[in-house]
Design a protein around this motif. Structure first.
Motif, mmCIF file in Angstrom:
data_model
loop_
_atom_site.group_PDB
_atom_site.id
_atom_site.type_symbol
_atom_site.label_atom_id
_atom_site.label_comp_id
_atom_site.label_asym_id
_atom_site.label_seq_id
_atom_site.Cartn_x
_atom_site.Cartn_y
_atom_site.Cartn_z
ATOM 1 N N VAL A 1 101.793 94.555 -21.438
ATOM 2 C CA VAL A 1 102.857 95.494 -21.775
ATOM 3 C C VAL A 1 102.899 96.586 -20.721
ATOM 4 C CG1 VAL A 1 103.708 97.159 -23.460
ATOM 5 C CG2 VAL A 1 102.617 95.041 -24.245
ATOM 6 N N ASN A 2 104.017 96.679 -20.010
ATOM 7 C CA ASN A 2 104.246 97.758 -19.064
ATOM 8 C C ASN A 2 105.071 98.849 -19.724
ATOM 9 O OD1 ASN A 2 102.966 96.177 -17.089
ATOM 10 N ND2 ASN A 2 104.900 95.236 -16.482
ATOM 11 N N ALA A 3 105.006 100.046 -19.190
ATOM 12 C CA ALA A 3 105.777 101.149 -19.771
ATOM 13 C C ALA A 3 107.270 100.843 -19.777
ATOM 14 C CB ALA A 3 105.499 102.442 -19.012
ATOM 15 N N ILE A 4 107.729 100.164 -18.711
ATOM 16 C CA ILE A 4 109.135 99.767 -18.604
ATOM 17 C C ILE A 4 109.196 98.248 -18.573
ATOM 18 C CG2 ILE A 4 111.235 99.935 -17.223
ATOM 19 C CD1 ILE A 4 110.093 102.495 -15.999
ATOM 20 N N ASP A 5 109.995 97.661 -19.437
ATOM 21 C CA ASP A 5 110.046 96.202 -19.487
ATOM 22 C C ASP A 5 110.934 95.640 -18.374
ATOM 23 O OD1 ASP A 5 112.736 96.356 -20.273
ATOM 24 O OD2 ASP A 5 112.308 96.036 -22.395
ATOM 25 N N PRO B 1 112.243 101.119 -22.100
ATOM 26 C CA PRO B 1 110.879 101.414 -22.546
ATOM 27 C C PRO B 1 110.341 100.306 -23.451
ATOM 28 C CG PRO B 1 112.332 103.297 -22.868
ATOM 29 C CD PRO B 1 113.215 102.138 -22.526
ATOM 30 N N SER B 2 109.114 99.900 -23.227
ATOM 31 C CA SER B 2 108.493 98.897 -24.104
ATOM 32 C C SER B 2 108.226 99.465 -25.488
ATOM 33 C CB SER B 2 107.178 98.409 -23.484
ATOM 34 O OG SER B 2 107.427 97.679 -22.305
ATOM 35 N N TRP B 3 108.002 100.773 -25.572
ATOM 36 C CA TRP B 3 107.794 101.432 -26.863
ATOM 37 C C TRP B 3 108.918 102.449 -27.046
ATOM 38 C CZ3 TRP B 3 102.660 104.338 -28.495
ATOM 39 C CH2 TRP B 3 102.675 104.535 -29.879
ATOM 40 N N ALA B 4 110.087 101.936 -27.341
ATOM 41 C CA ALA B 4 111.291 102.767 -27.404
ATOM 42 C C ALA B 4 111.231 103.814 -28.507
ATOM 43 C CB ALA B 4 112.519 101.878 -27.584
ATOM 44 N N ALA B 5 110.453 103.559 -29.563
ATOM 45 C CA ALA B 5 110.344 104.529 -30.648
ATOM 46 C C ALA B 5 109.538 105.754 -30.220
ATOM 47 C CB ALA B 5 109.681 103.883 -31.869
ATOM 48 N N THR C 1 111.434 107.787 -24.304
ATOM 49 C CA THR C 1 112.762 107.506 -23.765
ATOM 50 C C THR C 1 112.613 107.119 -22.301
ATOM 51 O OG1 THR C 1 113.168 109.772 -23.006
ATOM 52 C CG2 THR C 1 113.744 109.248 -25.297
ATOM 53 N N ILE C 2 113.603 106.440 -21.760
ATOM 54 C CA ILE C 2 113.535 106.047 -20.353
ATOM 55 C C ILE C 2 113.552 107.293 -19.466
ATOM 56 C CG2 ILE C 2 116.029 105.782 -20.062
ATOM 57 C CD1 ILE C 2 113.217 103.600 -18.513
ATOM 58 N N GLU C 3 114.209 108.359 -19.904
ATOM 59 C CA GLU C 3 114.246 109.595 -19.125
ATOM 60 C C GLU C 3 112.850 110.221 -19.037
ATOM 61 O OE1 GLU C 3 118.153 108.492 -20.372
ATOM 62 O OE2 GLU C 3 116.385 108.917 -21.622
#
Length: 513
Positions: free
Chosen positions: A263-267, A272-276, A279-281
């Motif tokens: 699992v990377n921070a950004i898929d 985001p891999s953990w969007a909950a 945030t991407i920002e």
């Protein structure tokens, strides 16, 4: 093996007591129900780890300051269900930092397995004995003070303590802590041998730079530690982020039969891999602060070794000439427009040639939309025109697709002119070979970067990508690929034209260059 001082040990105990108070006060039972309703509710929670975690471990999900509740990520739930459904498994969680590896594998999942009566003896392995004991304290706090868990699964009164590296719950489930390299032989409690072992963040910066130590510790994991299971039966897990290609985690994942969760921070879709949680920002801001290489290592499971092709001491800075003073200016764009991923970088590099030296004057190296890239390209052109200079613009011919043309035309229509871009139609050899072939220009001191852009995030990202170049790399090379394109054209102009252009010799107006 490093030990806590008495003072830090006291601090750890005090912090644990404070955390116990938090667990107790934030796990209050507010449900009024009949025994039948209670049984149905428990069964509902046990059927899904996400529901189980959100109810029994809400204090890990809820932010008291913001009031925000963060649900488990799909990859966290999948990991728990995989371990739940496979009593014998070797499992690696290669998760980015900040993605709750310890919370789930050291606390949530063992509590879940225990509630399902699928855990008898857990061993938690850390970098040191003290580290492992401190981690073990988190789950002991839950058993002693989590009111919801106690209400549903009975009093968990504990004998022993995390401070001594071992405790046993009222129903005879044992929990041990062991440090890296510490002998685990003979671990058992009554008739039970370990059936859940979790190795938490075993690697560190010092270790991964020592191949002999990595080899010895890998052997210890596979022999002494794995051997404590009952003939290999049990859940044998290792968690961490990949901070080195030569690491115990890398060796563990390469072993036959290991199930790997990466699992990377950004898929791969740029989300985001953990969007909950993030945030991407927020992630992009973190990336800008950390820099490309550190972010790739800590957040993208991509450990990069600087200097495999380009060395840091080859990065030289200079005050640039006025743009009109350069022999030639070339701006090269690599849009990296692929349908397979939205996680590529788009790169634009402006290079100037003066004598035998090459100056990297401006850079755009970002994960962004085509529109943002095109807008920056036009802005750069207008700065060059304002400087009374002439620049040739290039883009890889195979990227002159309709979607890009449309964006350039749309931007041009708004500004009242079209950017004159040449397509680079050459048949390109292997990308790595092309980039490696120009590295002597850096080594021999012919390449300089714009000193005024030393703290510019795009320039820094481009340099980091250059330093990280190596064959078979899993990172990004869009910045150095654009560099190679511009330099190839500049060198070609030098070979083909012997005259010195007179364009732009008149006095330039004041500008940022």
């Amino acid at each position: 093996m490093a030990r806590h001082t008495t003072q830090t040990r006291k601090e750890a105990i005090e912090q644990w007591k404070q955390w116990c108070e938090t667990v107790q006060t934030r796990s209050v039972v507010s449900v009024r129900e009949t025994p039948a309703q209670k049984e149905k509710r428990i069964a509902y929670l046990l059927a899904d780890y996400g529901r189980f975690f959100s109810y029994y471990l809400a204090h890990y999900c809820d932010d008291e300051e913001t009031g925000k509740h963060t649900d488990c990520a799909p990859f966290q739930i999948k990991a728990a269900h995989t371990l739940r459904d496979h009593p014998t498994i070797q499992y690696a969680a290669q998760w980015a930092r900040g993605h709750a590896k310890s919370v789930h594998f050291d606390v949530g999942i063992p509590m879940y397995l225990k509630a399902l009566k699928k855990l008898h003896l857990m061993v938690l392995v850390g970098k040191s004995k003290d580290n492992a004991e401190t981690l073990l304290g988190d789950i002991q706090a839950e058993f002693e003070f989590n009111q919801r868990y106690i209400s549903d699964f009975g009093v968990q009164k504990v004998t022993g303590s995390w401070e001594t590296g071992k405790f046993v719950t009222a129903d005879g489930r044992a929990f041990f802590a062991r440090g890296r390299g510490q002998s685990p032989r003979g671990l058992r409690y009554k008739k039970y041998r370990p059936d859940y072992i979790v190795i938490d963040d075993l690697d560190d910066d010092e270790l991964v730079n020592n191949p002999d130590r990595v080899a010895r510790l890998t052997k210890w994991v596979k022999e002494a530690l794995f051997g404590t299971l009952d003939g290999g039966r049990g859940r044998f897990c290792m968690v961490g982020n990949l901070i080195g290609k030569n690491s115990v985690l890398a060796n563990f994942m390469a072993s036959d039969g290991v199930v790997v969760s990466k699992v990377n921070a950004i898929d791969k879709n740029g989300k985001p891999s953990w969007a909950a949680k993030w945030t991407i920002e927020e992630i992009r801001a973190e990336e800008r602060f950390m820099g490309y290489i550190s972010f790739q290592r800590e957040k993208m499971n991509n450990p990069i070794t600087e200097g495999s092709i380009f060395r840091n001491d080859w990065i030289r800075w200079c005050r640039p000439l006025r743009l009109a003073k350069y022999d030639y200016l070339v701006c090269y764009c690599d849009p990296s427009f692929k349908s397979t991923t939205r996680n590529d970088y788009k790169a634009i590099k402006l290079w100037g040639k003066t004598g035998t030296d090459l100056h990297c004057l401006a850079a755009f190296v970002r994960q962004c939309s085509v529109a943002e890239m095109v807008g920056w390209f036009y802005d750069l052109h207008e700065k060059i025109v304002a400087a009374n200079a002439v620049c040739s613009y290039y883009i890889e011919a195979n990227f002159l697709q309709q979607i890009l043309l449309d964006e350039f035309v749309r931007e041009g229509n708004e500004r009242g002119y079209q950017l004159p871009i040449f397509g680079d139609t050459r048949k390109k050899p292997d990308k790595f070979q092309r980039i490696e072939a120009i590295s002597p220009l850096w080594e021999h001191g012919h390449v300089y970067y714009n000193l005024r852009m030393k703290n510019d995030p795009d320039m820094r990202t481009g340099i980091d990508q250059t330093l990280s170049c190596e064959r078979g790399m899993s990172g990004h090379d869009d910045g150095p690929d654009a560099d190679e394109g511009a330099i190839f054209i500049l060198q070609g102009l030098t070979r083909q034209q012997r005259f010195k252009p007179s364009v732009g010799r008149r006095k330039a107006p004041k500008n940022s260059w």
